[in-house]
Scaffold this motif. Structure first.
Motif, short mmCIF file in Angstrom:
data_model
loop_
_atom_site.label_atom_id
_atom_site.label_comp_id
_atom_site.label_asym_id
_atom_site.label_seq_id
_atom_site.Cartn_x
_atom_site.Cartn_y
_atom_site.Cartn_z
N ILE A 145 0.74 -1.11 -0.07
CA ILE A 145 0.02 0.24 0.10
C ILE A 145 0.82 1.12 0.01
N ARG B 217 2.05 1.82 -3.46
CA ARG B 217 1.10 2.06 -4.38
C ARG B 217 1.07 3.77 -4.35
N GLN B 218 1.27 4.42 -3.36
CA GLN B 218 0.97 5.65 -3.24
C GLN B 218 2.41 6.40 -3.39
N VAL C 274 4.34 7.49 -5.58
CA VAL C 274 4.32 8.38 -6.71
C VAL C 274 3.75 9.57 -6.06
N PHE D 293 -7.99 9.69 -3.91
CA PHE D 293 -7.17 8.57 -4.08
C PHE D 293 -6.84 7.71 -2.74
N PRO E 103 -4.78 4.38 -1.40
CA PRO E 103 -3.87 3.57 -1.88
C PRO E 103 -4.04 2.11 -1.65
N HIS E 104 -5.19 1.84 -0.79
CA HIS E 104 -5.64 0.64 -0.48
C HIS E 104 -6.17 -0.02 -1.82
N HIS F 298 -5.94 2.10 -5.15
CA HIS F 298 -5.69 2.65 -6.33
C HIS F 298 -4.19 2.34 -6.26
N GLU F 299 -3.63 2.38 -7.37
CA GLU F 299 -1.98 2.34 -7.65
C GLU F 299 -1.73 3.45 -8.59
N ALA F 300 -1.12 4.37 -7.84
CA ALA F 300 -0.55 5.90 -8.46
C ALA F 300 0.34 5.55 -9.66
N VAL F 301 0.23 5.71 -10.72
CA VAL F 301 1.20 5.52 -11.91
C VAL F 301 1.69 6.78 -12.23
N THR G 254 1.36 11.38 -11.61
CA THR G 254 0.74 12.52 -11.17
C THR G 254 0.46 13.70 -11.99
N ASP H 273 -4.71 15.19 -5.15
CA ASP H 273 -4.91 13.63 -4.49
C ASP H 273 -6.46 13.16 -4.72
N PRO I 211 -5.38 -3.85 -8.06
CA PRO I 211 -5.75 -2.05 -7.77
C PRO I 211 -6.07 -1.59 -9.31
N VAL J 7 -3.26 10.82 -10.89
CA VAL J 7 -3.78 11.42 -9.47
C VAL J 7 -3.49 12.91 -9.61
#
Lengths: 133, 237
Positions: A53, A56-57, A59, B187, B189-190, B192-195, B197, B206, B225, B230
């Motif tokens: 987790i 995933r954040q 970035v 957003f 993170p549980h 969604h996966e930020a690829v 921004t 966010d 995810p 974002v």
């Protein structure tokens, strides 16, 4: 009765396993993965995210997401390793009184073993859940 | 006669014969009864000393009658053996109880895992299907932009493929697989996966502004995810 538990604390991923009936059983983490990324993220809301987790954040929150911190364990701030990390890592690496490299996140200074400890706590909890149930 | 008595009394202690009752009642009853107590005491003393070569006739009990030589020694040896076996039995019982507890734990876990296994298998199959879904969606999206230029027949065909895509979605839904809401959501993170921004005027920081690949959950668990773009923090611009 004591259980035999093995932990692999890796630079990028960690893994925990239990010896059961002579064979090794990998303990899955909360997300169901067999390995847990060695990443700790600190959010604006004061949450502490660990593992997949946190990754995933990364970035969106690069300066408050700490990874590969094993490389800094036992390194001086002035060492080649410490300086290279300082130049390449998106999080802040600072000097300390005894010269060891430390990581500063949201104004708080953490020692590298402290950050590794946060990941280890998560692995410990996963192993406890696995064995208790 | 003395030897006879010894024989009888030492026989009486471990085994009670039915006909002993008669024999004892006639002439030996008081003697034999008297013998029981000191003999027990002697055996216990012998046990507590735990000397294997216990003298069956020590000075202390020299005056007491009915202390046979080899028979008494055998009795002591038997008692010692009995105690040893009792200890071994207790140990074996404890080991068995522990094994049983271990097994119970194992059984419980296996039962729980069996319940989870079904969901796991469905999740595994679904996870492998997801890239196919992604590509089908992408293909339809790409065609839709060209729709007006295509012939009527092709549009009919495209509509058919859209129905098939919808059918596939319904099948996944029937398996408990739900898409994850992304665009416009804060957003998380549980799920969604930020690829990437990107600064955005339209959305708050966010917030998910674009879905690159759709995420799915199965039941209350995350299957995959969402890969998302974002909105960046204004301060980081």
């Amino acid at each position: 009765m004591g259980k035999i538990i093995g932990i692999d604390l890796g630079t990028t991923n960690c893994c925990v396993a239990v010896l059961e009936g002579g064979t090794v059983q990998i303990v899955p983490n909360k997300e169901g993965g067999r390995t847990t990324p060695s990443v700790v993220g600190f959010t604006d809301k004061g949450e502490r995210l660990v593992g997949q987790i946190a990754k995933r954040q990364a970035v969106t929150n690069a300066s408050n997401t700490v990874y590969a911190v094993k490389r800094l364990i036992g390194r001086k701030f002035d060492s080649a390793e410490g300086q290279r990390m300082r130049e390449t890592a998106p999080f802040e690496i600072v000097d300390s009184q005894n010269g060891d490299a430390r990581v500063r996140v949201q104004g708080r200074v953490y020692s590298p073993p402290e950050l590794s400890g946060i990941v280890l706590q998560r692995l410990k909890a996963a192993a406890e859940d696995f064995l208790a149930a | 006669m003395a030897a006879d008595k010894t024989e009888k009394s030492s026989n009486r202690i471990p085994i009670h014969f039915v006909d002993d009752e008669d024999a004892g009642a006639s002439d030996e009853s008081p003697l034999a009864d008297d013998n029981d107590a000191p003999l027990e005491g002697a055996v216990d003393r012998a046990m507590s000393k735990s000397s294997p070569d216990f003298d069956p006739n020590p000075g202390l009990q020299a005056g007491e009658p009915a202390m046979g030589g080899p028979d008494f020694a055998e009795l002591v040896a038997c008692r010692a053996e009995l105690k040893r076996l009792e200890a071994a039995l207790a140990e074996a019982r404890e080991t068995a109880a522990r094994r049983q507890a271990d097994f119970e734990n194992y059984r419980k876990r296996i039962e729980r895992e069996r319940g989870e296994n079904h969901r796991q298998v469905v999740a595994d199959v679904a996870r492998k299907l997801l890239p196919v879904m992604d590509n089908l969606t992408r293909a339809l999206d790409a065609e839709r932009t060209l729709e007006s230029e295509e012939s009527k027949e092709f549009r009919h065909f495209l509509h058919g493929v859209e129905l098939i895509s919808k059918q596939l979605n319904e099948v996944l839904e029937s398996l408990g697989i739900q898409p994850i809401a992304a665009i416009g959501q804060p957003f998380d993170p549980h799920v969604h996966e930020a690829v990437v921004t990107e600064p955005s005027d339209e959305y708050e920081p966010d917030t998910v502004i674009e879905e690159i690949a759709r995420g799915y959950r199965i039941g209350d668990r995350l299957l995959r995810p969402s890969m998302v773009k974002v909105a960046a923090h204004k301060t980081q611009e």
